[in-house]
Design an enzyme around this catalytic site. Sequence first.
Site, PDB file in Angstrom:
ATOM      1  N   CYS A  42      -4.012   5.930  -8.887  1.00  0.00           N
ATOM      2  CA  CYS A  42      -2.605   5.609  -8.619  1.00  0.00           C
ATOM      3  C   CYS A  42      -2.202   4.376  -9.440  1.00  0.00           C
ATOM      4  O   CYS A  42      -3.033   3.532  -9.777  1.00  0.00           O
ATOM      5  CB  CYS A  42      -2.424   5.334  -7.126  1.00  0.00           C
ATOM      6  SG  CYS A  42      -0.690   5.029  -6.655  1.00  0.00           S
ATOM      7  N   ASP A  44      -0.600   2.032  -8.289  1.00  0.00           N
ATOM      8  CA  ASP A  44      -0.546   0.921  -7.336  1.00  0.00           C
ATOM      9  C   ASP A  44      -1.364  -0.275  -7.841  1.00  0.00           C
ATOM     10  O   ASP A  44      -2.534  -0.126  -8.204  1.00  0.00           O
ATOM     11  CB  ASP A  44      -1.098   1.416  -5.988  1.00  0.00           C
ATOM     12  CG  ASP A  44      -0.836   0.451  -4.858  1.00  0.00           C
ATOM     13  OD1 ASP A  44      -1.238  -0.722  -4.977  1.00  0.00           O
ATOM     14  OD2 ASP A  44      -0.248   0.864  -3.850  1.00  0.00           O
ATOM     15  N   ARG A  46      -2.761  -2.583  -6.431  1.00  0.00           N
ATOM     16  CA  ARG A  46      -3.870  -3.074  -5.587  1.00  0.00           C
ATOM     17  C   ARG A  46      -5.171  -2.317  -5.801  1.00  0.00           C
ATOM     18  O   ARG A  46      -6.204  -2.709  -5.254  1.00  0.00           O
ATOM     19  CB  ARG A  46      -3.471  -2.956  -4.111  1.00  0.00           C
ATOM     20  CG  ARG A  46      -2.228  -3.733  -3.752  1.00  0.00           C
ATOM     21  CD  ARG A  46      -1.711  -3.345  -2.385  1.00  0.00           C
ATOM     22  NE  ARG A  46      -1.266  -1.949  -2.360  1.00  0.00           N
ATOM     23  CZ  ARG A  46      -0.793  -1.333  -1.286  1.00  0.00           C
ATOM     24  NH1 ARG A  46      -0.720  -1.976  -0.144  1.00  0.00           N
ATOM     25  NH2 ARG A  46      -0.411  -0.072  -1.352  1.00  0.00           N
ATOM     26  N   HIS A 103      -6.167   6.472  -2.701  1.00  0.00           N
ATOM     27  CA  HIS A 103      -6.319   5.196  -2.003  1.00  0.00           C
ATOM     28  C   HIS A 103      -5.518   5.162  -0.710  1.00  0.00           C
ATOM     29  O   HIS A 103      -4.525   5.886  -0.561  1.00  0.00           O
ATOM     30  CB  HIS A 103      -5.923   4.023  -2.911  1.00  0.00           C
ATOM     31  CG  HIS A 103      -4.451   3.902  -3.144  1.00  0.00           C
ATOM     32  ND1 HIS A 103      -3.666   2.963  -2.509  1.00  0.00           N
ATOM     33  CD2 HIS A 103      -3.619   4.597  -3.948  1.00  0.00           C
ATOM     34  CE1 HIS A 103      -2.419   3.085  -2.918  1.00  0.00           C
ATOM     35  NE2 HIS A 103      -2.356   4.070  -3.792  1.00  0.00           N
ATOM     36  N   CYS A 106      -1.059   4.406   0.390  1.00  0.00           N
ATOM     37  CA  CYS A 106      -0.376   4.751  -0.867  1.00  0.00           C
ATOM     38  C   CYS A 106       1.138   4.874  -0.616  1.00  0.00           C
ATOM     39  O   CYS A 106       1.580   5.660   0.214  1.00  0.00           O
ATOM     40  CB  CYS A 106      -0.929   6.061  -1.419  1.00  0.00           C
ATOM     41  SG  CYS A 106      -0.136   6.563  -2.970  1.00  0.00           S
TER      42      CYS A 106
HETATM   43 ZN   LIG Z   1      -0.698   4.994  -4.450  1.00  0.00          ZN
END
Ligand SMILES: [Zn+2]
Length: 214
Positions: A42, A44, A46, A103, A106
């Site tokens: 992803c 993302d 993090r 993850h 999300c």
């Molecule tokens: Zn995500």
Amino acid sequence: MPEFKALLDGYRRFRLGDYRDQRERYDRLAQGQDPKVMVIACSDSRVDPTRVFDAGPGEMFVLRNIANLVPPFSAISGQSSVAAAVEYAVSGLEVHHIVVFGHGRCGGIAAALAGDFDNPVAGKHVHAWMEFIAPARDSVKAACALSPDIDAQRTLEQASVRLSIDNLRTYPFVAAAEKAGKLKLHGTIFDIAEGALKILDPKTGQFQALPLDL
Ligand SMILES: [Zn+2]
């Protein structure tokens, strides 16, 4: 807005630190890349797969998009960065493994469940992208309507990783490499809050936490 300056400061630390310390490695990588693993993660901020898997430069061919999705194969070329990246990884680099790296928490999955991006103006691209998991989303919602105890977010995160793996197998070059024993597909989920990696067991279809002891 100090954020861009922070990037430049980070570059200077990298250039004077890691780049200098691993100069041999970077000189070798300048000749070409030969990663054996592709990771689909992803976007993302993090969940950086190179950080979680403690991998160095040259070790992973990484594709990131919203919610680590793999759309089903389409014979129409030139319209999917996923198809181009998977094709290059499998047919060009001949990677041995593709890891779908889902993850916890999300935002893309949460939005798909909540319909946050259904606004046709402000969210039309995210909405259209997340429609790839509409069948999984709808079945999770239906299951939750019957059993309110089900954790819809977690269930859909897991279902979307399974779906991405199923979709990878619709790419002819992936199916051929897997059948020839040259390629393995893996599903994983990492939760930033728990720091735990879960691996999809292909036999049971369930995710199991990876023990930390070797
Ligand atoms: Zn995500």
